[in-house]
Write a protein that holds these residues in place. Structure first.
Motif, PDB file in Angstrom:
ATOM      1  N   SER A  27       0.856  -1.181   0.000  1.00 36.78           N
ATOM      2  CA  SER A  27       0.000   0.000   0.000  1.00 36.78           C
ATOM      3  C   SER A  27       0.896   1.237   0.000  1.00 36.78           C
ATOM      4  CB  SER A  27      -0.881   0.010   1.253  1.00 36.78           C
ATOM      5  OG  SER A  27      -0.097   0.215   2.414  1.00 36.78           O
ATOM      6  N   GLY A  28       0.302   2.379  -0.269  1.00 39.01           N
ATOM      7  CA  GLY A  28       1.056   3.622  -0.218  1.00 39.01           C
ATOM      8  C   GLY A  28       1.654   3.849   1.160  1.00 39.01           C
ATOM      9  N   TYR A  29       0.893   3.542   2.194  1.00 41.17           N
ATOM     10  CA  TYR A  29       1.386   3.717   3.563  1.00 41.17           C
ATOM     11  C   TYR A  29       2.581   2.806   3.833  1.00 41.17           C
ATOM     12  CZ  TYR A  29       1.643   3.838   8.611  1.00 41.17           C
ATOM     13  OH  TYR A  29       2.097   3.967   9.899  1.00 41.17           O
ATOM     14  N   GLU A  30       2.526   1.575   3.356  1.00 43.30           N
ATOM     15  CA  GLU A  30       3.643   0.649   3.556  1.00 43.30           C
ATOM     16  C   GLU A  30       4.897   1.133   2.825  1.00 43.30           C
ATOM     17  OE1 GLU A  30       1.394  -3.630   4.139  1.00 43.30           O
ATOM     18  OE2 GLU A  30       1.430  -2.723   2.132  1.00 43.30           O
ATOM     19  N   ILE A  31       4.712   1.652   1.621  1.00 42.99           N
ATOM     20  CA  ILE A  31       5.842   2.198   0.862  1.00 42.99           C
ATOM     21  C   ILE A  31       6.445   3.372   1.618  1.00 42.99           C
ATOM     22  CG2 ILE A  31       6.518   3.409  -1.255  1.00 42.99           C
ATOM     23  CD1 ILE A  31       4.271   1.734  -2.665  1.00 42.99           C
ATOM     24  N   LYS A  32       5.589   4.281   2.083  1.00 38.17           N
ATOM     25  CA  LYS A  32       6.045   5.443   2.845  1.00 38.17           C
ATOM     26  C   LYS A  32       6.812   5.005   4.090  1.00 38.17           C
ATOM     27  CE  LYS A  32       3.447   8.684   5.581  1.00 38.17           C
ATOM     28  NZ  LYS A  32       3.994   8.369   6.791  1.00 38.17           N
ATOM     29  N   SER A  33       6.286   4.031   4.798  1.00 40.01           N
ATOM     30  CA  SER A  33       6.945   3.544   6.015  1.00 40.01           C
ATOM     31  C   SER A  33       8.306   2.923   5.700  1.00 40.01           C
ATOM     32  CB  SER A  33       6.061   2.513   6.727  1.00 40.01           C
ATOM     33  OG  SER A  33       4.875   3.114   7.152  1.00 40.01           O
ATOM     34  N   MET A  34       8.384   2.127   4.643  1.00 43.69           N
ATOM     35  CA  MET A  34       9.656   1.496   4.265  1.00 43.69           C
ATOM     36  C   MET A  34      10.696   2.549   3.865  1.00 43.69           C
ATOM     37  SD  MET A  34       9.685  -1.776   4.642  1.00 43.69           S
ATOM     38  CE  MET A  34      11.036  -2.269   3.612  1.00 43.69           C
ATOM     39  N   LEU A  35      10.272   3.542   3.112  1.00 46.50           N
ATOM     40  CA  LEU A  35      11.206   4.580   2.685  1.00 46.50           C
ATOM     41  C   LEU A  35      11.663   5.427   3.870  1.00 46.50           C
ATOM     42  CD1 LEU A  35       9.676   5.610  -0.752  1.00 46.50           C
ATOM     43  CD2 LEU A  35      11.732   4.250  -0.321  1.00 46.50           C
ATOM     44  N   GLU A  36      10.761   5.690   4.808  1.00 44.99           N
ATOM     45  CA  GLU A  36      11.156   6.417   6.017  1.00 44.99           C
ATOM     46  C   GLU A  36      12.120   5.580   6.848  1.00 44.99           C
ATOM     47  OE1 GLU A  36       7.362   7.467   7.734  1.00 44.99           O
ATOM     48  OE2 GLU A  36       7.328   9.386   6.666  1.00 44.99           O
ATOM     49  N   LEU A  37      11.855   4.278   6.952  1.00 45.91           N
ATOM     50  CA  LEU A  37      12.747   3.382   7.684  1.00 45.91           C
ATOM     51  C   LEU A  37      14.142   3.401   7.072  1.00 45.91           C
ATOM     52  CD1 LEU A  37      13.127   1.102   9.847  1.00 45.91           C
ATOM     53  CD2 LEU A  37      12.503  -0.502   8.048  1.00 45.91           C
ATOM     54  N   ASN A  38      14.198   3.499   5.756  1.00 44.82           N
ATOM     55  CA  ASN A  38      15.474   3.544   5.047  1.00 44.82           C
ATOM     56  C   ASN A  38      16.066   4.948   4.977  1.00 44.82           C
ATOM     57  OD1 ASN A  38      16.095   0.809   4.103  1.00 44.82           O
ATOM     58  ND2 ASN A  38      14.072   0.965   3.157  1.00 44.82           N
TER      59      ASN A  38
ATOM     60  N   LEU B   4      10.360  13.148  -0.191  1.00 42.60           N
ATOM     61  CA  LEU B   4       9.452  13.586   0.861  1.00 42.60           C
ATOM     62  C   LEU B   4       8.275  12.619   0.952  1.00 42.60           C
ATOM     63  CD1 LEU B   4       9.467  17.393   0.024  1.00 42.60           C
ATOM     64  CD2 LEU B   4      10.797  16.201   1.772  1.00 42.60           C
ATOM     65  N   PRO B   5       7.841  12.311   2.168  1.00 45.19           N
ATOM     66  CA  PRO B   5       6.763  11.328   2.339  1.00 45.19           C
ATOM     67  C   PRO B   5       5.508  11.631   1.516  1.00 45.19           C
ATOM     68  CG  PRO B   5       7.746  11.822   4.459  1.00 45.19           C
ATOM     69  CD  PRO B   5       8.361  12.770   3.455  1.00 45.19           C
ATOM     70  N   GLY B   6       5.111  12.894   1.435  1.00 46.88           N
ATOM     71  CA  GLY B   6       3.911  13.247   0.679  1.00 46.88           C
ATOM     72  C   GLY B   6       4.036  13.012  -0.817  1.00 46.88           C
ATOM     73  N   SER B   7       5.246  13.015  -1.324  1.00 45.71           N
ATOM     74  CA  SER B   7       5.442  12.840  -2.766  1.00 45.71           C
ATOM     75  C   SER B   7       5.187  11.400  -3.215  1.00 45.71           C
ATOM     76  CB  SER B   7       6.857  13.273  -3.163  1.00 45.71           C
ATOM     77  OG  SER B   7       7.827  12.416  -2.602  1.00 45.71           O
ATOM     78  N   ILE B   8       5.159  10.487  -2.273  1.00 47.48           N
ATOM     79  CA  ILE B   8       4.958   9.078  -2.606  1.00 47.48           C
ATOM     80  C   ILE B   8       3.570   8.858  -3.207  1.00 47.48           C
ATOM     81  CG2 ILE B   8       4.738   6.764  -1.584  1.00 47.48           C
ATOM     82  CD1 ILE B   8       6.973   7.842   0.428  1.00 47.48           C
ATOM     83  N   TYR B   9       2.558   9.485  -2.621  1.00 44.38           N
ATOM     84  CA  TYR B   9       1.194   9.294  -3.110  1.00 44.38           C
ATOM     85  C   TYR B   9       1.006   9.912  -4.488  1.00 44.38           C
ATOM     86  CZ  TYR B   9       0.514   7.731   1.628  1.00 44.38           C
ATOM     87  OH  TYR B   9       0.633   7.041   2.796  1.00 44.38           O
ATOM     88  N   ASN B  10       1.658  11.033  -4.725  1.00 42.85           N
ATOM     89  CA  ASN B  10       1.622  11.648  -6.049  1.00 42.85           C
ATOM     90  C   ASN B  10       2.296  10.735  -7.072  1.00 42.85           C
ATOM     91  OD1 ASN B  10       1.117  13.753  -7.916  1.00 42.85           O
ATOM     92  ND2 ASN B  10       3.190  14.509  -7.649  1.00 42.85           N
TER      93      ASN B  10
ATOM     94  N   SER C 228      15.122   7.612   3.473  1.00 42.05           N
ATOM     95  CA  SER C 228      15.190   8.175   2.123  1.00 42.05           C
ATOM     96  C   SER C 228      15.031   9.690   2.061  1.00 42.05           C
ATOM     97  CB  SER C 228      14.188   7.497   1.192  1.00 42.05           C
ATOM     98  OG  SER C 228      12.866   7.791   1.590  1.00 42.05           O
ATOM     99  N   PRO C 229      14.308  10.320   3.000  1.00 46.17           N
ATOM    100  CA  PRO C 229      14.288  11.785   2.918  1.00 46.17           C
ATOM    101  C   PRO C 229      15.696  12.386   3.034  1.00 46.17           C
ATOM    102  CG  PRO C 229      12.503  11.036   4.334  1.00 46.17           C
ATOM    103  CD  PRO C 229      13.365   9.827   4.021  1.00 46.17           C
ATOM    104  N   ARG C 230      16.573  11.760   3.812  1.00 50.28           N
ATOM    105  CA  ARG C 230      17.931  12.268   4.019  1.00 50.28           C
ATOM    106  C   ARG C 230      18.809  12.026   2.799  1.00 50.28           C
ATOM    107  NH1 ARG C 230      20.246  13.695   8.321  1.00 50.28           N
ATOM    108  NH2 ARG C 230      18.721  12.689   9.640  1.00 50.28           N
ATOM    109  N   TRP C 231      18.871  10.802   2.305  1.00 55.20           N
ATOM    110  CA  TRP C 231      19.847  10.489   1.259  1.00 55.20           C
ATOM    111  C   TRP C 231      19.294  10.602  -0.149  1.00 55.20           C
ATOM    112  CZ3 TRP C 231      18.604   6.386  -1.808  1.00 55.20           C
ATOM    113  CH2 TRP C 231      17.751   5.409  -1.278  1.00 55.20           C
TER     114      TRP C 231
END
Length: 178
Positions: free
Chosen positions: A16-27, A36-42, A29-32
């Motif tokens: 799901s979009g939420y799962e993708i957002k969570s995985m990217l935050e865990l990794n 941005l988390p909101g851009s995932i849904y777009n 990704s905003p830093r490296w």
């Protein structure tokens, strides 16, 4: 970059979009990666419209529904294309603000310049700690098995931080001599 990382997550498994957002935050990704988390849904909407992903199922949880996306064959090809484009995209990022400040530091009051450089150094040390925390989280998530290509990215991040720290130290040393 967001599209590439969304496709990469979906190439692992449908999510799901939420799962993708969570995985990217865990990794981290905003830093490296600057994702941005909101851009995932777009990105999900655009990738679906372009036929690179599709809805695999709709899950209901009480009054809520969530779409589970999966990557398509054309999405896999597009992911490869984006990854190759990134590998061939040679960019060098210079700390231009820092360079500009250093070039004018001799026109500033000595103590103020040193104070600001010291604050910059502290920020870089916090960044280094954040990257270390990200590396430890990655090691934990992967049970100590950091892939070699992931490890070299982390090593490069540390080298970049250390390089700026050395620049700041050298600049402070020169300013103190004046």
């Amino acid at each position: 970059m967001t599209k590439l990382l969304v496709l990469a997550m979906l190439s692992i498994q449908p999510m799901s979009g939420y799962e993708i957002k969570s995985m990217l935050e865990l990794n981290d990704s905003p830093r490296w990666a600057g994702v941005l988390p909101g851009s995932i849904y777009n990105a999900l909407k655009k990738l679906e419209k372009e036929g690179y992903i599709e809805i695999a199922s709709i899950e209901s949880n009480g009054h809520r529904q969530k779409a589970i996306y999966k990557i398509t064959a054309s999405g896999e090809a597009f992911q490869r294309e984006l990854a190759l484009e990134c590998l061939g995209n040679a960019k060098v990022y210079y700390p231009t603000d820092l360079y500009s400040g250093i070039s004018l530091a001799d026109q500033l009051p000595k103590e103020e310049a040193i104070d600001h450089l010291t604050k910059n150094k502290e920020k870089l040390l916090l960044e280094s700690q954040a990257v270390k925390t990200g590396l430890k989280a990655k090691e934990k998530a992967l049970q100590g098995e950091i892939p070699p290509l992931t490890r070299i990215v982390f090593e490069h991040m540390f080298e970049m931080i250390e390089s700026q720290l050395r620049l700041i130290e050298a600049t402070i040393s020169i300013i103190k001599q004046k």
